[in-house]
Design an enzyme around this catalytic site. Sequence first.
Site, mmCIF file in Angstrom:
data_model
loop_
_atom_site.group_PDB
_atom_site.id
_atom_site.type_symbol
_atom_site.label_atom_id
_atom_site.label_comp_id
_atom_site.label_asym_id
_atom_site.label_seq_id
_atom_site.Cartn_x
_atom_site.Cartn_y
_atom_site.Cartn_z
ATOM 1 N N TYR A 196 -30.004 60.857 28.510
ATOM 2 C CA TYR A 196 -29.280 59.972 29.443
ATOM 3 C C TYR A 196 -29.731 60.280 30.869
ATOM 4 O O TYR A 196 -30.095 59.374 31.630
ATOM 5 C CB TYR A 196 -27.776 60.189 29.287
ATOM 6 C CG TYR A 196 -26.937 59.453 30.310
ATOM 7 C CD1 TYR A 196 -26.783 58.073 30.257
ATOM 8 C CD2 TYR A 196 -26.302 60.143 31.352
ATOM 9 C CE1 TYR A 196 -26.003 57.395 31.194
ATOM 10 C CE2 TYR A 196 -25.522 59.475 32.290
ATOM 11 C CZ TYR A 196 -25.384 58.106 32.205
ATOM 12 O OH TYR A 196 -24.621 57.435 33.135
ATOM 13 N N LYS A 256 -31.831 57.890 33.610
ATOM 14 C CA LYS A 256 -31.331 57.516 34.940
ATOM 15 C C LYS A 256 -32.304 58.007 36.023
ATOM 16 O O LYS A 256 -32.477 57.344 37.053
ATOM 17 C CB LYS A 256 -29.924 58.076 35.169
ATOM 18 C CG LYS A 256 -28.856 57.431 34.279
ATOM 19 C CD LYS A 256 -28.703 55.925 34.527
ATOM 20 C CE LYS A 256 -27.467 55.359 33.872
ATOM 21 N NZ LYS A 256 -27.309 53.913 34.056
HETATM 22 N N1 NAP Z 1 -18.193 55.746 34.094
HETATM 23 C C1 NAP Z 1 -18.900 56.790 34.504
HETATM 24 O O1 NAP Z 1 -18.396 57.914 34.530
HETATM 25 C C2 NAP Z 1 -20.322 56.595 34.988
HETATM 26 C C3 NAP Z 1 -20.906 57.622 35.711
HETATM 27 C C4 NAP Z 1 -22.209 57.459 36.163
HETATM 28 C C5 NAP Z 1 -22.905 56.311 35.896
HETATM 29 N N2 NAP Z 1 -22.322 55.326 35.192
HETATM 30 C C6 NAP Z 1 -23.112 54.121 34.899
HETATM 31 O O2 NAP Z 1 -22.399 52.983 35.310
HETATM 32 C C7 NAP Z 1 -22.800 51.875 34.502
HETATM 33 C C8 NAP Z 1 -21.561 51.138 34.017
HETATM 34 O O3 NAP Z 1 -20.774 52.024 33.259
HETATM 35 P P1 NAP Z 1 -19.180 51.914 33.119
HETATM 36 O O4 NAP Z 1 -18.675 53.287 33.288
HETATM 37 O O5 NAP Z 1 -18.631 50.844 33.975
HETATM 38 O O6 NAP Z 1 -19.089 51.576 31.551
HETATM 39 P P2 NAP Z 1 -18.118 50.672 30.654
HETATM 40 O O7 NAP Z 1 -16.754 50.562 31.262
HETATM 41 O O8 NAP Z 1 -18.252 51.232 29.311
HETATM 42 O O9 NAP Z 1 -18.819 49.230 30.734
HETATM 43 C C9 NAP Z 1 -20.099 49.030 30.205
HETATM 44 C C10 NAP Z 1 -20.424 47.557 30.263
HETATM 45 O O10 NAP Z 1 -21.776 47.360 29.822
HETATM 46 C C11 NAP Z 1 -21.787 46.476 28.697
HETATM 47 N N3 NAP Z 1 -22.931 46.866 27.879
HETATM 48 C C12 NAP Z 1 -23.117 48.019 27.205
HETATM 49 N N4 NAP Z 1 -24.312 47.996 26.578
HETATM 50 C C13 NAP Z 1 -24.890 46.820 26.876
HETATM 51 C C14 NAP Z 1 -26.115 46.203 26.532
HETATM 52 N N5 NAP Z 1 -26.991 46.805 25.723
HETATM 53 N N6 NAP Z 1 -26.392 44.972 27.031
HETATM 54 C C15 NAP Z 1 -25.498 44.350 27.839
HETATM 55 N N7 NAP Z 1 -24.319 44.874 28.190
HETATM 56 C C16 NAP Z 1 -24.018 46.098 27.710
HETATM 57 C C17 NAP Z 1 -20.407 46.628 28.068
HETATM 58 O O11 NAP Z 1 -20.011 45.512 27.295
HETATM 59 P P3 NAP Z 1 -20.349 45.449 25.702
HETATM 60 O O12 NAP Z 1 -19.948 46.773 25.146
HETATM 61 O O13 NAP Z 1 -19.541 44.299 25.197
HETATM 62 O O14 NAP Z 1 -21.819 45.206 25.622
HETATM 63 C C18 NAP Z 1 -19.559 46.721 29.337
HETATM 64 O O15 NAP Z 1 -19.399 45.445 29.932
HETATM 65 C C19 NAP Z 1 -23.694 52.439 33.400
HETATM 66 O O16 NAP Z 1 -25.048 52.226 33.727
HETATM 67 C C20 NAP Z 1 -23.378 53.920 33.426
HETATM 68 O O17 NAP Z 1 -24.463 54.711 32.978
HETATM 69 C C21 NAP Z 1 -21.032 55.427 34.717
#
Ligand code: NAP
Length: 250
Positions: free
Chosen positions: A150, A154
Amino acid sequence: MCALNDKVVIITGGSSGIGRAAALSFAERGANVLITGRREAPLAETAAGHPNIAYVVADVSRPDDIARTIDKVANLWGRIDVLVNNAGAGAILPLSDATASRIMEIFAVNVIGPSLLAQAALPHLQAAKGTIINISSTFGHKAAANLSHYAASKAALEHLTRCWALELAVSGVRVNAVAAGPTESGALTGMMALSPQQAAAVEEEERKQIPLGRRGRPHDIARWIVALADPASAWMTGQVVSADGGLNLT
Ligand SMILES: NC(=O)c1ccc[n+]([C@@H]2O[C@H](COP(=O)([O-])OP(=O)(O)OC[C@H]3O[C@@H](n4cnc5c(N)ncnc54)[C@H](OP(=O)(O)O)[C@@H]3O)[C@@H](O)[C@H]2O)c1
């Protein structure tokens, strides 16, 4: 009138967490927003939250779905000003457990999908002198045990950000990234596939490690996505903005 009024924005993974908060923020500023995701129900629910939000069911790791995403936005609004590569994949994956297919799954969503989507959107972004915003993580530039693939995906996205910024500057397209720290969202139980109990334990540990003493909220990250898209950020390209309560400093 807001500078984002009538701009056209694509947000991958716009039905939950950070992407959802960004979609609503752009829409509230008058932008037209196309969100993507693999499941229709949460997409429809998010789109119901604002009339400027439309959706397409599309998996960013599938080239056919990328083509459909660009077709949909072209049919709806005929232009693209902002591409937010937000959808992510990840796993707590010790090296001893890694397999080719699990590594490929992560890179397909975090590196290959954003690359192919940016390529497909490029003629529209160049025509609009638009912008790309990639969503990275603190662990894109900070080492983390058991998260290596992961984190490496990134790190790749952060370096693509810098290389594309240089390559696309000549056509007036800016490229930046927001590196989120641990944020309240569906990621731990969804993307990272933890049980609710495991997720609660990780969250507690993260709260202790983050200098500002809490986990982020989706709007803590979304506001920087919107700010980087705003023409007021016209002099900024190739940067990775950390929004993580200081975690990257530890
Ligand atoms: N939350 C954290 O702690 C955190 C920290 C650092 C970075 N990030 C980054 O922030 C971004 C968003 O994360 P989040 O925390 O907001 O996650 P989340 O609440 O789990 O939302 C993820 C979103 O992406 C969609 N998704 C997942 N796989 C996909 C695919 N293959 N194609 C299209 N859509 C997809 C999901 O919908 P479906 O499941 O219906 O596809 C959902 O809408 C990610 O890149 C993550 O790595 C998050």
